[in-house]
Motif scaffolding. Structure first.
Motif, PDB file in Angstrom:
ATOM      1  N   VAL B 346     -36.911  -9.701  12.106  1.00 31.18           N
ATOM      2  CA  VAL B 346     -35.887 -10.741  12.167  1.00 31.18           C
ATOM      3  C   VAL B 346     -36.594 -12.093  12.184  1.00 31.18           C
ATOM      4  O   VAL B 346     -37.424 -12.335  13.057  1.00 31.18           O
ATOM      5  CB  VAL B 346     -35.006 -10.582  13.420  1.00 31.18           C
ATOM      6  N   ASP B 347     -36.292 -12.934  11.214  1.00 31.93           N
ATOM      7  CA  ASP B 347     -36.923 -14.252  11.103  1.00 31.93           C
ATOM      8  C   ASP B 347     -38.439 -14.164  11.174  1.00 31.93           C
ATOM      9  O   ASP B 347     -39.090 -14.939  11.876  1.00 31.93           O
ATOM     10  CB  ASP B 347     -36.402 -15.183  12.218  1.00 31.93           C
ATOM     11  N   GLY B 348     -38.990 -13.176  10.499  1.00 30.77           N
ATOM     12  CA  GLY B 348     -40.432 -13.055  10.447  1.00 30.77           C
ATOM     13  C   GLY B 348     -41.060 -12.389  11.659  1.00 30.77           C
ATOM     14  O   GLY B 348     -42.253 -12.125  11.681  1.00 30.77           O
ATOM     15  N   GLN B 349     -40.262 -12.121  12.681  1.00 27.73           N
ATOM     16  CA  GLN B 349     -40.804 -11.491  13.887  1.00 27.73           C
ATOM     17  C   GLN B 349     -40.446 -10.020  13.879  1.00 27.73           C
ATOM     18  O   GLN B 349     -39.285  -9.669  13.728  1.00 27.73           O
ATOM     19  CB  GLN B 349     -40.200 -12.133  15.141  1.00 27.73           C
ATOM     20  N   ARG B 350     -41.434  -9.181  14.085  1.00 26.61           N
ATOM     21  CA  ARG B 350     -41.157  -7.754  14.123  1.00 26.61           C
ATOM     22  C   ARG B 350     -40.439  -7.411  15.431  1.00 26.61           C
ATOM     23  O   ARG B 350     -40.815  -7.896  16.498  1.00 26.61           O
ATOM     24  CB  ARG B 350     -42.472  -6.979  14.030  1.00 26.61           C
ATOM     25  N   VAL B 351     -39.402  -6.585  15.337  1.00 25.73           N
ATOM     26  CA  VAL B 351     -38.626  -6.205  16.522  1.00 25.73           C
ATOM     27  C   VAL B 351     -39.104  -4.853  17.004  1.00 25.73           C
ATOM     28  O   VAL B 351     -39.130  -3.885  16.244  1.00 25.73           O
ATOM     29  CB  VAL B 351     -37.120  -6.127  16.191  1.00 25.73           C
TER      30      VAL B 351
END
Lengths: 353, 861
Positions: B346-351
């Protein structure tokens, strides 16, 4: 408390389309009977008001002063039980927890030469730690709370035997002086209980943590869908419950000076009764620590009153059981009574709904 | 109007009810008249049914002739399941008549429908997971037909033989895969020789070969003169099996056709065809520059496999497909609620894969099951609205009621939520207003990614429009929106792109003008990819696991521990094997066995009885007044029996009829009994008549007679549990009370008697205890409450009811008694007398809980 929805615990389906039906004369009754603090507060006031009439002098300062410390200890333990019941559990390890705290703050000082402050601190914290273990076993290992706490109770009683070497010890003088003393004429134990319940009550009602604990108790799936760390909160609830038992055990040890090894045994039932009286449903969710505390006060005063009428401890047990059964039956019957009332109203006002 | 007609000019897409159509078409009236000379297998006329806000069925007539397969097709929510619920007596229609084999169904009762010859196989098999295949079949078809429980296994084997699947009749249903459960359900229904058989989506769980076997069976059934109703989404399969097809849409029949006279395309055209009657807000095109907010790569989990998708900021992506093709699981994985492998960014951040991590990353999930997962029913509307954003309504770390209320008020006004007050419990609101409250909560959280499942299910038309506006607004504010919906009109009206899933994969993607209701339905209905066979674990491990999770495994393991512990202690201290100790051990075993068996009876029925211990004490105290020198033995025993009976009845009545939590009810009785025996005998008193005590403790060598009797009694219980109707029904009750009741188990009676039987078993335990302590004292009885639970847990009973064995009780009681018995021989401190049983109880409970969990996930993997 059974995790599987049984007939009793199943939620009533929402009644779509009668949103305006919420206001009725029965609402007051419902609030009184099913899950709110109003009922127990009214009952306690009535009990105290009737006390002098039933047994003369039962509201004198001497009986009150001897009653309040026990009410305080029970209220604290009931606060812990409330936290567990809120998570749809039931804590049967209360006797072991109280006994452990009592043993730690007496034996460690008398037999092992610990400084009193250290023993008291450990006595309060150790049950909290055990509570966390209970929580992990329930929330992570998914063992039924009843089995975990019943087993843990036995383990704790064994530990008490090991610590004490089989014979009770005397509480350090400072602790028992503090427990017996009064501040402005009010027993210290009672002051501590009031402060603890007030703080606990504010945290439970007002803080985000308290709100989330309620959410999880109401519905684990909904809380999970909201992104709440359900397991963490459940473990914490058991931990805080342990802390409450620890504090109760230490004060009880101080007040009774030389607590019996199994002094906690008589506390499991009254805590459940106090929680039920306080209006917390066994199906979890909405719970009030303060109301459980009031329930504890009610039970202790009722005991005091019966004692002044010549009832012995054994008969008191029967009375407590009867109160518990009566309250649960009344709560269970409340929806049926409400339904009957509504039907009657419908007949009078056929246009309603 | 849509652009629907222009896509396929060659056919008229949305015919009126009996409109002109190229296909030869019989009106259903003509059909039923043609079949008039023989009684229809099933005849439904003018059925109407409304739910709050929805007209589910409107003047529906449906007719099944003997000897035909009549398919019922339609989209999700077209009313097929409602119609069949009416036919099977599970639901009462508002108007209309149902005739089964020419006989009217007078009441909405499943038993009556069954009695008239209607069999139904539901999408979700109604089997009791903790019972064996044979027991389930016997319960389902009646004991007489099977020829008694003794023959049940053989009968089940015969009945299942034509299916050529390896289903062991003695296997527990919980251990079987979904397809096998389904086969059992079908075989069970067929065994009743129904006049009319309803199959609801029967091929969902079957592989291609099994589908063909099912079709053979269906043809046989029809050849024998029965009528079959075949409900399915899968048009190609319907074409293969059906004689006639009835199309249902929006609760109305849209014609009945001869199967050979229509093509697949023509059926699909009639299945779809709802107008866009609801107003959808205009779709804003997503700017080409918009970044991918949600990027999913190679996501796999239970039910879906290797799914990749990207959703841009401001974009609404729909997930479509026939129910049960992995969409729901995928959506839950996005919300972090089910484990999945692969990557969610999400938005470049891994969840990271947890619900809290997803929430922190800005993923907000709106579940389909509003009551179960969406709202906190007993809590107020305003509490429900602010639940996810408590920090925003807090001051100095405390939630401010004033702020919560004003924030909620704002939302209530903004979204036009109709509620008397903000504090009204949300349970008293209508479905649409509840859903708006959920959306209000969602919007307050300012989602980066909004994952919505069935946003308008069970919602009235007015609220629908509002909900669509809310979703659109969320997208316009920059959220990446994923909508899972079974309403294709909704997807057409809302989505920029629609992904169609089948058997866990994304099989098609529709964008822009391609997104039409018909195109979505077409793609979903004509996908016939076949579900792969389950991956199986190595056979060896599986067998060990299965055995460990079985009913009798704990007994064997416990017996081994008993022997090892005994040998170890004996080697350490030879006196352990002395006759004195063995006799003592075995004598003390008797009450433990009986009380453990008593608790087991209640636990098998998913109950609990804490009062067993004090009841033993109470009985001993009663005895100390009558079974004494100069007393009356018979009267004493009668009084003890009456006491036990009264307690059993009291417990049973409170739990069964007043529906009091069993723990609370029996805890109250626990206290009361304790109080009563203490009032009767504050200190030990009343010596039990020595010759009676000695008689009870009589022994044969080192073996006390009572222990032999207790073991025999427990073995008898085991036999009753496996071989009698009572045993099956008790386990059925513990397994799933609702399903058991539907299968005709007398749930209340069984529950009530379980408490009475429990107390009745405590009676002999009390008698033995009386002989052992020899004096009127109730206190020694108290410990037996915990002991009984320890024994039951050690015996490996699922404490949630339904499974367990009495053989295990024998082994567990032996171990529990031995644990108490060995500590003096091993020079252990008295503390170990507590530690051992406590730790072993907890340890066993944890072990069994883990075993059961792996088994459960293993069966569904």
């Amino acid at each position: 408390m059974t995790p599987r929805p049984t007939d009793a615990s199943r939620r009533t389906p929402s009644q779509d389309g009668n949103a305006m039906d919420g206001f009725d004369a029965g609402a007051a009754w419902r609030r009184l009977l099913s899950g709110s603090w109003v009922g127990i507060v009214v009952a306690t006031i009535v009990l105290f008001a009737l006390s002098p009439a039933v047994a003369q002098g039962s509201l004198g300062s001497a009986p009150l002063l001897s009653m309040l410390p026990f009410a305080a200890v029970l209220a604290m333990a009931a606060a812990g039980q409330t936290l567990v019941v809120q998570q749809r559990g039931l804590d049967l390890s209360v006797p072991g927890m109280i006994a452990l705290a009592a043993a730690l703050c007496t034996c460690m000082v008398q037999s092992h030469g610990w400084p009193a402050w250290l023993a008291v601190t450990v006595a309060v914290l150790a049950p909290a730690l055990v509570g966390l273990v209970n929580g992990v076993l329930v929330a992570v290992a998914r063992v039924m709370p009843l089995v975990v706490t019943l087993g843990m109770n036995t383990v704790l009683l064994g530990t008490v035997l090991a610590i004490s070497g089989g014979s009770p010890a005397t509480a350090p003088g400072g602790l028992s002086r503090f427990s017996v003393d009064r501040t402005f004429g009010i027993p210290n134990t009672f002051v501590i209980a009031v402060v603890m319940l007030a703080v606990g009550g504010v945290i439970a009602r007002r803080s985000a943590v308290g709100h989330r604990l309620t959410y999880i108790g109401v519905s684990v799936p909904t809380a999970s869908a909201l992104g709440i760390r359900v397991t963490l909160y459940q473990v914490a609830a058991y931990g805080f419950a342990g802390l409450a038992y620890g504090a109760a055990g230490v004060l009880l040890a101080g007040y009774t000076r030389t607590p019996g090894l199994f002094i906690g045994d008589s506390y499991v039932l009254p805590t459940v009764a106090a929680v039920v009286l306080g209006g917390t449903a066994m199906t979890g969710g909405l719970a009030s620590i303060v109301a459980s505390g009031v329930g504890a006060l009610f039970l202790t005063q009722l005991g005091q009153l019966l004692r002044s009428l010549g009832w012995n401890d054994a008969q008191q047990l029967v009375a407590q059981a009867a109160v518990l059964a009566a309250v649960v039956l009344l709560r269970q019957a409340a929806p049926a009574l409400r339904g009957a009332a509504r039907r009657r109203r419908r007949r009078v006002l056929p246009t309603a709904g | 109007m849509t652009n629907f007609g222009s896509n396929r000019p060659e056919t008229q897409v949305r015919p009126p009810r009996q409109g002109a159509s190229p296909a030869p078409l019989q009106s259903h009236h003509a059909a039923s008249q043609a079949a008039g000379h023989v009684a229809s297998a099933l005849s439904m006329r003018g059925i109407g049914k409304s739910f709050p806000g929805v007209r589910a069925l409107d003047e529906v007539s449906f007719d099944v002739r003997p000897g035909e397969v009549h398919a019922l097709v339609g989209e999700n929510g077209a009313g097929k399941s409602t119609l069949m619920a009416v036919a099977s007596g599970a639901l009462a229609a508002d108007v209309g008549t149902v005739l089964i084999g020419g006989v009217p169904l007078t009441q909405a009762q499943p038993e009556q429908a069954r009695g008239l010859g209607l069999g139904i196989v539901r999408q979700h098999p109604a089997l009791l997971p903790d019972l064996t295949v044979a027991e389930n079949m016997a319960l389902g078809v009646g004991y007489q037909r099977v020829g008694g429980l003794r023959r049940a296994a053989a009968w089940a084997r015969e009945t299942l033989a034509p299916w050529e699947t390896e289903i062991d009749p003695r296997a527990r249903v919980a251990d079987l895969s979904m397809e096998k459960r389904f086969i059992i359900e079908i075989a069970k229904a067929l065994a009743l020789n129904p006049k009319v058989l309803i199959l609801d989506e029967p091929t969902e769980h079957l592989d291609a070969e099994e589908v063909q076997r099912l079709f053979t069976k269906v043809r046989e059934t029809v050849a024998a003169g029965a009528g079959v109703v075949y409900i399915s989404h899968r048009i190609p399969e319907v074409k293969q099996i059906a004689d006639r097809i009835t199309v249902l849409r929006d609760g109305q029949t849209r014609g009945t056709f001869d199967c050979e006279a229509v093509t697949e395309e023509q059926i699909v055209e009639r299945v779809v065809g709802r107008t866009l009657e609801t107003v959808f807000p205009a779709k804003e095109p997503v700017p080409a520059s918009a970044a991918g907010r949600l990027v999913v790569t190679g996501l796999s989990g239970h039910g879906f496999d290797d799914v990749s998708l990207t959703v841009r900021s401001g974009e609404i992506v729909g997930l479509a497909g026939v129910q049960g093709n992995g969409q729901a699981e995928l959506v839950r994985a996005l919300a972090g609620l089910v484990p999945a492998s692969g990557e969610i960014v999400v938005d470049g951040q891994r969840v990271r894969g947890s619900n809290a991590a997803a929430a922190n990353a800005g993923v907000v999930y709106v579940p389909a099951d509003r009551h179960g997962e969406g709202v906190f029913l007993p809590l107020g509307v305003s509490e429900n609205i602010v639940a996810r954003t408590l920090a925003k309504v807090s001051r100095f770390g405390l939630v401010s009621d004033v702020r919560a209320r004003s924030t909620a008020q704002e939302q209530i006004r903004g979204l036009a939520i109709r509620t008397p007050t903000p504090d009204t419990p949300i349970s008293s609101l209508s479905g649409g207003n509840q859903q708006k409250a959920v959306m209000a909560r969602t919007l307050l959280a300012a989602p980066k990614v909004l994952v919505v499942e069935e946003p308008t299910q069970g919602v009235d038309a007015g609220a629908r429009v509002d909900l669509y506006k809310i979703l659109r607004a969320a997208a316009d504010d920059g959220a990446a929106v994923v909508v899972l919906s079974s309403d294709n009109v909704e997807l057409e009206g809302l989505c920029h792109r629609v992904l169609i899933m089948s058997r866990g994969n994304v099989v098609e993607e529709l964008t822009g003008a391609e997104i039409t209701e018909a195109a979505i339905a077409h793609a979903a209905l004509t996908s016939t990819s076949v579900r792969g066979q389950e991956k199986t674990r190595p056979a060896k491990r599986r067998r060990l696991h299965a055995w460990l999770a079985g009913d009798q495994a704990p007994a064997a393991v416990l017996a081994l521990i008993v022997v090892l512990l005994g040998l170890g202690t004996g080697l350490h201290n030879g006196d352990y094997f002395g006759q004195l100790n063995l006799n003592n051990l075995l004598l003390m075993l008797a009450p433990l066995l009986l009380v453990g068996a008593a608790q087991q009876v209640v636990v098998l029925g998913a109950g609990f009885d804490l009062s067993v211990g004090p009841l033993m004490g109470f009985l001993v105290v009663i005895a100390s007044y009558w079974i004494v020198d100069g007393g009356n033995l018979v009267l004493g025993l009668v009084l003890m029996a009456l006491g036990a009976l009264a307690v059993g009845v009291l417990n049973g009545v409170m739990v069964t009829w007043f529906r009091i939590n069993p723990v609370v009810a029996t805890l109250a009785v626990y206290m009361a009994l304790q109080g009563i025996y203490l009032s009767l005998r504050d200190t030990p008193g009343g010596t039990i008549f020595p010759s009676v005590a000695a008689g009870i403790q009589a022994r044969f060598g080192a073996v006390p007679l009572v222990t032999v009797i207790a073991v025999l009694l427990v073995l008898l219980l085991e036999l009753a549990l496996r071989r009698t109707r009572w045993g099956v029904e008790l386990r059925a009750l513990g397994s799933e009370p609702d399903a058991a009741e539907r299968l005709g188990v007398r749930v209340r009676l069984i529950r009530f008697t379980s408490y009475v039987i429990c107390s009745a078993l405590v009676l002999p335990a009390g008698i033995v205890l009386m002989a052992q302590i020899g004096v009127g004292d109730g206190r020694p009885g108290l410990a037996y409450t915990l002991n009984s639970v320890t024994v039951v847990v050690l015996a490996g009973a699922s404490i949630f009811g339904g499974r367990g064995s009495f053989i295990g009780i024998i082994a567990a009681a032996l171990l529990a008694e031995q644990l108490v018995n060995v500590s003096p021989f091993l020079n252990l401190s008295p503390a170990w007398g507590y530690w051992l049983p406590g730790l072993i109880t907890i340890g066993a409970a944890v072990l069994y809980a883990q075993l059961r969990r792996t088994r459960r996930t293993g069966a569904h993997a």
